[in-house]
Design a protein around this motif. Structure first.
Motif, PDB file in Angstrom:
ATOM      1  N   LYS A   1      -0.462   3.038  -0.016  1.00 29.67           N
ATOM      2  CA  LYS A   1       0.332   2.828  -0.986  1.00 29.67           C
ATOM      3  C   LYS A   1       1.594   4.635  -0.302  1.00 29.67           C
ATOM      4  O   LYS A   1       1.453   4.877  -0.171  1.00 29.67           O
ATOM      5  CB  LYS A   1       0.187   3.804  -2.376  1.00 29.67           C
TER       6      LYS A   1
ATOM      7  N   LYS B   1       7.346  -3.984   0.799  1.00 32.43           N
ATOM      8  CA  LYS B   1       7.847  -3.632  -1.083  1.00 32.43           C
ATOM      9  C   LYS B   1       7.246  -4.458  -2.627  1.00 32.43           C
ATOM     10  O   LYS B   1       7.659  -5.500  -1.470  1.00 32.43           O
ATOM     11  CB  LYS B   1       9.069  -3.957  -0.509  1.00 32.43           C
ATOM     12  N   HIS B   2       7.117  -3.823  -3.071  1.00 36.36           N
ATOM     13  CA  HIS B   2       6.162  -4.526  -4.726  1.00 36.36           C
ATOM     14  C   HIS B   2       6.884  -3.506  -5.427  1.00 36.36           C
ATOM     15  O   HIS B   2       6.624  -3.127  -5.773  1.00 36.36           O
ATOM     16  CB  HIS B   2       4.659  -4.914  -4.443  1.00 36.36           C
ATOM     17  N   GLY B   3       7.761  -4.783  -5.236  1.00 34.50           N
ATOM     18  CA  GLY B   3       8.548  -3.908  -6.572  1.00 34.50           C
ATOM     19  C   GLY B   3       9.451  -2.711  -6.554  1.00 34.50           C
ATOM     20  O   GLY B   3      10.116  -3.245  -5.230  1.00 34.50           O
ATOM     21  N   GLU B   4       9.714  -1.791  -7.016  1.00 36.09           N
ATOM     22  CA  GLU B   4       9.978  -0.799  -6.334  1.00 36.09           C
ATOM     23  C   GLU B   4       9.304   0.188  -5.479  1.00 36.09           C
ATOM     24  O   GLU B   4       9.500   1.661  -5.035  1.00 36.09           O
ATOM     25  CB  GLU B   4      10.656   0.517  -7.816  1.00 36.09           C
ATOM     26  N   GLU B   5       7.455  -0.730  -5.479  1.00 33.45           N
ATOM     27  CA  GLU B   5       6.509   0.466  -4.231  1.00 33.45           C
ATOM     28  C   GLU B   5       6.519   0.122  -3.231  1.00 33.45           C
ATOM     29  O   GLU B   5       6.922  -1.287  -3.012  1.00 33.45           O
ATOM     30  CB  GLU B   5       5.496   0.651  -5.153  1.00 33.45           C
ATOM     31  N   MET B   6       6.812   1.218  -2.380  1.00 39.17           N
ATOM     32  CA  MET B   6       6.189   0.553  -1.213  1.00 39.17           C
ATOM     33  C   MET B   6       5.077   0.993  -0.309  1.00 39.17           C
ATOM     34  O   MET B   6       4.229   2.228  -0.595  1.00 39.17           O
ATOM     35  CB  MET B   6       7.381   1.381   0.334  1.00 39.17           C
TER      36      MET B   6
END
Length: 80
Positions: free
Chosen positions: A80, A60-65
């Motif tokens: 991504k 999990k990077h910020g709101e992205e998986m």
């Protein structure tokens, strides 16, 4: 890379010897290495430490998986 060359690479500032990804030998027994630049103080984590015996993990990077996957041929793929 020859053992003497490996010692030279290890002595270069900012470089460490890494297994040759194209070697015919199993990864744990790989004799050939290549130089990979590493910044001083940079944390190094092995893929085995990240994957903990699994073939995939989710980052999990910020709101992205993101999905990190180990292929049958031993390569890592980040989706991504």
């Amino acid at each position: 890379m020859q053992p003497a060359m490996s010692r030279i690479v290890d002595s270069l500032p900012g470089c460490v010897a890494m297994p040759d990804p194209h070697s015919d030998q199993p990864r744990a027994e790989a004799a050939e290495t290549e130089a990979v630049p590493v910044r001083s103080g940079l944390r190094i984590v092995t893929s085995q430490e990240l994957l903990e015996g699994k073939n995939e993990l989710v980052i999990k990077h910020g709101e992205e998986m993101y999905r990190l996957r180990l292929t049958r041929s031993g390569k890592l793929i980040l989706h991504k």
